[in-house]
Design a protein around this motif. Structure first.
Motif, PDB file in Angstrom:
ATOM      1  N   SER A  23       0.827  -1.205   0.000  1.00  0.00           N
ATOM      2  CA  SER A  23       0.000   0.000   0.000  1.00  0.00           C
ATOM      3  C   SER A  23       0.862   1.256   0.000  1.00  0.00           C
ATOM      4  CB  SER A  23      -0.903  -0.036   1.237  1.00  0.00           C
ATOM      5  OG  SER A  23      -1.594   1.167   1.397  1.00  0.00           O
ATOM      6  N   GLY A  24       0.274   2.375  -0.402  1.00  0.00           N
ATOM      7  CA  GLY A  24       1.024   3.639  -0.468  1.00  0.00           C
ATOM      8  C   GLY A  24       1.920   3.650  -1.693  1.00  0.00           C
ATOM      9  N   GLY A  25       2.996   4.415  -1.646  1.00  0.00           N
ATOM     10  CA  GLY A  25       3.906   4.448  -2.793  1.00  0.00           C
ATOM     11  C   GLY A  25       4.642   3.122  -2.917  1.00  0.00           C
ATOM     12  N   TYR A  55      -5.504  -0.924  -0.228  1.00  0.00           N
ATOM     13  CA  TYR A  55      -6.793  -0.875   0.472  1.00  0.00           C
ATOM     14  C   TYR A  55      -7.978  -0.885  -0.496  1.00  0.00           C
ATOM     15  CZ  TYR A  55      -4.478  -0.048   4.939  1.00  0.00           C
ATOM     16  OH  TYR A  55      -3.725  -0.190   6.073  1.00  0.00           O
ATOM     17  N   ALA A  87      -2.459   1.326  -4.476  1.00  0.00           N
ATOM     18  CA  ALA A  87      -3.300   2.451  -4.887  1.00  0.00           C
ATOM     19  C   ALA A  87      -3.530   3.341  -3.689  1.00  0.00           C
ATOM     20  CB  ALA A  87      -4.636   1.936  -5.410  1.00  0.00           C
ATOM     21  N   CYS A  89      -6.369   4.960  -1.630  1.00  0.00           N
ATOM     22  CA  CYS A  89      -7.781   4.598  -1.538  1.00  0.00           C
ATOM     23  C   CYS A  89      -8.508   5.563  -0.613  1.00  0.00           C
ATOM     24  CB  CYS A  89      -7.899   3.162  -1.039  1.00  0.00           C
ATOM     25  SG  CYS A  89      -9.572   2.677  -0.616  1.00  0.00           S
ATOM     26  N   ARG A  98     -14.191   0.948   5.420  1.00  0.00           N
ATOM     27  CA  ARG A  98     -13.556  -0.049   6.297  1.00  0.00           C
ATOM     28  C   ARG A  98     -14.543  -1.166   6.641  1.00  0.00           C
ATOM     29  NH1 ARG A  98     -11.532   4.894   8.177  1.00  0.00           N
ATOM     30  NH2 ARG A  98     -12.838   4.961  10.041  1.00  0.00           N
ATOM     31  N   GLY A 117       3.731  -0.935   3.737  1.00  0.00           N
ATOM     32  CA  GLY A 117       3.530   0.402   3.190  1.00  0.00           C
ATOM     33  C   GLY A 117       4.169   1.467   4.054  1.00  0.00           C
ATOM     34  N   ASP A 119       3.818   5.277   6.413  1.00  0.00           N
ATOM     35  CA  ASP A 119       3.148   5.573   7.682  1.00  0.00           C
ATOM     36  C   ASP A 119       1.644   5.752   7.518  1.00  0.00           C
ATOM     37  OD1 ASP A 119       3.581   7.951   6.345  1.00  0.00           O
ATOM     38  OD2 ASP A 119       3.760   9.137   8.188  1.00  0.00           O
ATOM     39  N   GLY A 120       1.208   6.276   6.356  1.00  0.00           N
ATOM     40  CA  GLY A 120      -0.223   6.391   6.103  1.00  0.00           C
ATOM     41  C   GLY A 120      -0.884   5.024   6.113  1.00  0.00           C
ATOM     42  N   SER A 121      -0.314   4.108   5.382  1.00  0.00           N
ATOM     43  CA  SER A 121      -0.864   2.757   5.292  1.00  0.00           C
ATOM     44  C   SER A 121      -0.910   2.100   6.667  1.00  0.00           C
ATOM     45  CB  SER A 121      -0.010   1.894   4.369  1.00  0.00           C
ATOM     46  OG  SER A 121       0.146   2.536   3.132  1.00  0.00           O
ATOM     47  N   ARG A 127      -5.957   1.807  12.701  1.00  0.00           N
ATOM     48  CA  ARG A 127      -7.335   2.257  12.869  1.00  0.00           C
ATOM     49  C   ARG A 127      -8.299   1.091  12.617  1.00  0.00           C
ATOM     50  NH1 ARG A 127      -9.111   7.573   9.547  1.00  0.00           N
ATOM     51  NH2 ARG A 127     -11.098   7.949  10.587  1.00  0.00           N
ATOM     52  N   SER A 164       9.015   1.741   1.861  1.00  0.00           N
ATOM     53  CA  SER A 164       9.026   3.154   1.481  1.00  0.00           C
ATOM     54  C   SER A 164      10.428   3.501   1.012  1.00  0.00           C
ATOM     55  CB  SER A 164       8.666   4.002   2.706  1.00  0.00           C
ATOM     56  OG  SER A 164       9.093   5.323   2.527  1.00  0.00           O
ATOM     57  N   ASP A 168      11.462   7.019   6.059  1.00  0.00           N
ATOM     58  CA  ASP A 168      10.897   8.073   6.900  1.00  0.00           C
ATOM     59  C   ASP A 168      10.201   7.544   8.148  1.00  0.00           C
ATOM     60  OD1 ASP A 168       8.942   6.797   5.518  1.00  0.00           O
ATOM     61  OD2 ASP A 168       7.949   8.585   4.761  1.00  0.00           O
ATOM     62  N   ARG A 210       9.698  14.389   0.921  1.00  0.00           N
ATOM     63  CA  ARG A 210       8.919  15.590   1.241  1.00  0.00           C
ATOM     64  C   ARG A 210       9.118  16.012   2.703  1.00  0.00           C
ATOM     65  NH1 ARG A 210       3.486  13.619  -0.379  1.00  0.00           N
ATOM     66  NH2 ARG A 210       4.784  11.805  -0.774  1.00  0.00           N
TER      67      ARG A 210
HETATM   68  P1  ATP Z   1       4.115   6.720   1.228  1.00  0.00           P
HETATM   69  O1  ATP Z   1       5.132   6.814   2.324  1.00  0.00           O
HETATM   70  O2  ATP Z   1       4.647   6.151  -0.003  1.00  0.00           O
HETATM   71  O3  ATP Z   1       3.356   7.985   1.035  1.00  0.00           O
HETATM   72  P2  ATP Z   1       1.873   5.816   2.745  1.00  0.00           P
HETATM   73  O4  ATP Z   1       1.474   4.480   3.190  1.00  0.00           O
HETATM   74  O5  ATP Z   1       2.203   6.805   3.798  1.00  0.00           O
HETATM   75  O6  ATP Z   1       3.065   5.621   1.747  1.00  0.00           O
HETATM   76  P3  ATP Z   1      -0.622   7.126   2.077  1.00  0.00           P
HETATM   77  O7  ATP Z   1      -1.103   7.607   0.758  1.00  0.00           O
HETATM   78  O8  ATP Z   1      -0.491   8.075   3.186  1.00  0.00           O
HETATM   79  O9  ATP Z   1       0.763   6.411   1.764  1.00  0.00           O
HETATM   80  O10 ATP Z   1      -1.564   5.943   2.564  1.00  0.00           O
HETATM   81  C1  ATP Z   1      -1.921   4.874   1.719  1.00  0.00           C
HETATM   82  C2  ATP Z   1      -3.366   4.495   1.950  1.00  0.00           C
HETATM   83  O11 ATP Z   1      -3.549   4.105   3.315  1.00  0.00           O
HETATM   84  C3  ATP Z   1      -4.354   5.609   1.739  1.00  0.00           C
HETATM   85  O12 ATP Z   1      -4.692   5.771   0.378  1.00  0.00           O
HETATM   86  C4  ATP Z   1      -5.546   5.147   2.568  1.00  0.00           C
HETATM   87  O13 ATP Z   1      -6.282   4.201   1.863  1.00  0.00           O
HETATM   88  C5  ATP Z   1      -4.864   4.466   3.747  1.00  0.00           C
HETATM   89  N1  ATP Z   1      -4.775   5.390   4.889  1.00  0.00           N
HETATM   90  C6  ATP Z   1      -3.818   6.299   5.135  1.00  0.00           C
HETATM   91  N2  ATP Z   1      -4.082   6.985   6.257  1.00  0.00           N
HETATM   92  C7  ATP Z   1      -5.227   6.514   6.745  1.00  0.00           C
HETATM   93  C8  ATP Z   1      -6.044   6.806   7.886  1.00  0.00           C
HETATM   94  N3  ATP Z   1      -5.712   7.758   8.758  1.00  0.00           N
HETATM   95  N4  ATP Z   1      -7.179   6.093   8.062  1.00  0.00           N
HETATM   96  C9  ATP Z   1      -7.526   5.151   7.200  1.00  0.00           C
HETATM   97  N5  ATP Z   1      -6.811   4.828   6.120  1.00  0.00           N
HETATM   98  C10 ATP Z   1      -5.691   5.489   5.867  1.00  0.00           C
END
Ligand code: ATP
Length: 781
Positions: A23-25, A55, A87, A89, A98, A117, A119-121, A127, A164, A168, A210
């Motif tokens: 997930s994520g990038g 997701y 992707a 999502c 969810r 993935g 930190d977002g993923s 959650r 990643s 980070d 970033r």
């Molecule tokens: P990168 O470091 O490459 O940006 P990442 O995992 O941090 O990777 P995000 O785009 O932040 O990338 O998150 C990927 C996906 O995770 C989002 O598109 C979303 O579906 C899910 N996600 C991120 N944050 C949350 C959140 N707070 N609650 C629910 N789902 C989330």
């Protein structure tokens, strides 16, 4: 059924259905994660699923959730990006998304989830798990499931892996993919340097990051860039003045090229964005430096390509650990993320790591830059200091020592060349100069030292010329020359006299097992020759990684990259038409490290090491296995298979003989060839990891020597820390007294450490390569 290794189902608790998603990038190494998770899960008697498109796949379900078979992930180690897709999502940010995801997991019977993935993923994952009980309730109350249907799904186990390129995430030294991205960046800068030098130009290179300056910082350290811009640490006062004064100084001492690395998220003290154009305009300003300046934005090239050896290792070991963590988790276990600290894979609470990571971004927003730096791992700020020290050399008078504390330090390379030797010498010299020490080059090892003043000089002893040394950051080989000869062979008395004659206060050695042996000899000879009572320390550098006192030697990462690249190519050559087994002979002396880690990185069918040896029984078992694999081939086995054998694994069986035996036994079912990459394994340009670690460890070495001060003879005699090896051991960097290493950690006859920390990886290589377990027969008594 298809041939695959026997499972250990009986040993495990309940059979689980484990799903893996990326997930994520995307980042190089994600496919290695999926391969490791799928195969480990199947090996342990579980069902493995992949959730395609991150997701999005979880929310949409259907054929985006697929059960995986053993062979579905074949060859994935050497593929870039993520083959199961990823992707962003939006739906998963909302509860209905969810809820749909929870339903899809239950429909498929999945009770454990591994997410790779950023930190977002991982935040999303946490959650999801926190909400899980209430999601189940809602599904029941909506009539989607009956209460007893959701009973087996009460506890959802989630484990995170950090994929990643930015590196980070707090709490882990490296994220899966960051060293591959760094390799792409450094390769690009190495290429740019040649043209920059030719035209005497300046280049501003923009790299990703970033909120995190890791890539920019490490690229700066590895390439010896003139200046870097990172989000966490804007220049103290006026970045314009600071950069110009450093660049001007470098040009004055004769540098023909200027490289400035800038992270996407670069900021000034006030939190304003610094763009590559701003930097370029300043460098090109006719009233200022007036340099012919170009901008290169590396962009998505940084994400591309296959994973470097380190990322494959990380992906594989962490993937395996994730499956274990999922199976060991109880309802009370906190959701964990798999991390690495120095050389140790560890589990950490996921949410703490994510929260710490978010704190960095917030600190940068608040312009609390000290806090941002402190929140990054220790290596980050240490490398930042290293960078400052090795570039702004002779500019910064603040760090200069008082005259009576300055030392004359001899630099010597011993053994075969290894990637990072020059970077280590460069960093050591830079550090010495900035402190006011006098670094002296001893050319061509102890042989050169002992004979440099005779008629036909083999070596030389002379001060370093910084302009020359500054260009060594990315150079392979050994610029001051290296030699295997031990002090005893060169003449201990001669060496002792020379050390006295040159008034050396300390000795900094960079080299392999011979270098370790040399320090050991010098230490033992101290009683006889008082001039040897000077502090000395060894920075291990050898592709074999067989120096006791450390789990990592400079050059071993470069070697593994070369080996993995070689094996990838060989494997592919067979993919079109032939069923072929390649038997690849690796270097490594009597240490199987290179063979084993190479095997881990390419997914070898078997690895033969000196530690384990090779027997007729073992060969027979492997022949039987390969026959059965190729016998059941339905097209999946097209690509070549690899067996890696260390050059000293057996006195009798070498790569050619094993290839011949396989061919003969195969009776036409498959072909077999040997391949010997030989000295190619020393590598051309050293890997960024070897270069960066060289800088960090070399500076630590000189700092260690510095503690003793000049003319420390009386102090030295009694202090075991006066003759040491620096090493990475588990999760820390340590100096170990040579006498302790000699006695407790060295297998002298085999010229390797007594304990091979990597031996446990054999099981993983065998499991993931599908090799049946081979039990060594008990010797007849
Ligand atoms: P990168 O470091 O490459 O940006 P990442 O995992 O941090 O990777 P995000 O785009 O932040 O990338 O998150 C990927 C996906 O995770 C989002 O598109 C979303 O579906 C899910 N996600 C991120 N944050 C949350 C959140 N707070 N609650 C629910 N789902 C989330």
């Amino acid at each position: 059924s298809r041939a695959r290794p026997e499972t250990q189902a009986s040993k495990m608790p309940a059979k689980k259905k484990i799903a893996i998603m990326t997930s994520g990038g995307d980042s190089p190494g994600m496919n290695g994660v999926v391969r490791a998770c799928v195969r480990m899960a199947i090996h342990l008697g579980c069902d493995a699923y992949c959730i395609y498109e991150g997701y999005e796949g979880l929310v949409r379900g259907g054929d985006l959730i697929r059960k995986m078979a053993w062979y579905d992930v074949r060859g994935w180690l050497s593929e870039g990006g993520t083959l199961i897709g990823t992707a962003r999502c939006m739906a998963f940010y909302e509860r209905p998304g969810r809820l749909a995801a929870a339903k899809n997991l239950i429909i498929n019977g999945i009770d454990a989830l591994i997410i790779c993935g950023g930190d977002g993923s991982l935040t999303g994952a946490d959650r999801f798990r926190a909400e899980w009980p209430s999601l189940l309730e809602e599904l029941v109350s909506q009539g989607e499931f009956k209460a007893d249907e959701i009973e087996p799904f009460r506890h959802l186990n989630i484990v995170g892996l950090v994929g990643s390129i930015d590196n980070d995430l707090s709490g882990t030294d490296a994220t899966i993919g960051c060293y591959s991205a760094l390799a792409r960046i450094c390769h690009a800068i190495d290429l740019i340097e040649a043209t920059a030098s030719s035209h005497s130009r300046a280049f501003v290179v923009e790299v990703m990051g970033r909120h995190c300056g890791w890539l920019a910082l490490m690229a700066g350290v590895a390439t010896g860039a003139d200046f870097i811009f990172i989000p966490e640490k804007p220049s103290e006062d006026n970045w314009r003045e600071e950069m110009c004064s450093i660049v001007e100084h470098h040009r004055k001492i004769g540098k023909r090229k200027t490289i400035v690395v800038i992270a996407e998220g670069a900021l000034d003290r006030e939190g304003n964005k610094i763009t590559p154009t701003m930097v370029k305009d300043l460098l090109a300003d006719k009233d200022g430096l007036g340099l012919d300046t170009r901008i290169t934005t590396l962009g998505h090239v940084q994400r591309g390509g296959t994973a470097v050896a380190y990322d494959r290792m990380l992906a594989t070991l962490q993937g395996v650990e994730a499956v274990r963590a999922v199976l060991e988790a109880t309802p009370d276990t906190k959701t964990c993320v798999i991390a690495i600290n120095e050389n140790k894979i560890v589990r950490k609470p996921l949410m703490e790591a994510v929260l710490d990571t978010k704190k960095v971004a917030k600190a940068i927003e608040r312009q609390a830059f000290e806090e941002a730096m402190a929140l990054r791992d220790t290596e980050f700020s240490e490398q930042y200091k290293s960078f400052k020290m090795t570039t702004a050399v002779q500019v910064d008078k603040e760090v200069m020592l008082p005259e009576n504390e300055r030392m004359k330090i001899g630099f010597i390379n011993v053994g075969a060349p290894a990637g990072g030797m020059n970077a280590a010498v460069r960093a050591g010299v830079a550090y010495c100069l900035s402190r006011g020490h006098e670094p002296i080059a001893i050319y061509n090892g102890f042989a050169g030292f002992a004979r440099h003043h005779q008629d036909k000089p083999l070596g030389a002893v002379r001060p370093f010329n910084w302009l020359e040394v500054d260009g060594w950051a990315s150079k392979g080989g050994s610029e001051i020359g290296t030699n295997r000869e031990l002090p005893s062979e060169s003449g201990m008395e001669e060496i002792a006299n020379l050390i006295k004659q040159y008034h050396f206060d300390a000795l900094f050695l960079v080299g392999g097992f011979e270098a370790f042996h040399a320090v050991s000899q010098l230490r033992k000879a101290r009683e006889q020759y008082p001039s040897l009572c000077i502090p000395m320390t060894l920075l291990p550098a050898t592709i074999s990684n067989n120096v006791p006192g450390t789990e990592y030697s400079l050059g071993s990462d470069t070697c593994l990259n070369e080996l993995v690249e070689y094996c990838d190519k060989i494997k592919q050559s067979a993919s079109a038409t032939r069923r072929r087994v390649f038997v690849i002979e690796t270097q490594g002396g009597r240490s199987g490290y290179v063979a084993m880690l190479g095997g881990l990185g390419v997914g070898a069918s078997a690895v033969y090491t000196p530690e384990e040896g090779v027997s007729l029984d073992m060969l027979a078992a492997d022949v039987r296995h390969l026959k059965s694999v190729f016998g059941q081939d339905q097209g999946q086995s097209r690509a070549g298979r690899l067996i890696l054998i260390n050059e000293r694994a057996s006195k009798v069986y070498n790569a050619k003989l094993i290839a011949d035996i396989l061919r003969d036994e195969a009776h036409g079912r498959f072909e077999s060839r040997e391949g010997i990459p030989g000295h190619m394994q020393q590598g051309g340009v050293p890997s960024p990891m070897d270069r960066c670690r060289a800088v960090r460890l070399a500076i630590r070495c000189i700092q260690h020597l510095e503690q003793f001060g000049p003319k420390a003879h009386s102090k030295v005699q009694a202090d075991p820390m006066s003759a040491t090896v620096i090493g990475i051991k588990g999760a820390s960097v340590v100096f170990t007294p040579v006498n302790k290493v000699e006695e407790e950690e060295t297998d002298w006859p085999n010229r390797r450490p007594k304990a091979a920390f990597w031996l446990g990886m054999k099981e993983i290589v065998d499991i993931l390569g599908g090799r049946p377990k081979y039990e060594h027969p008990q010797p007849d008594l």
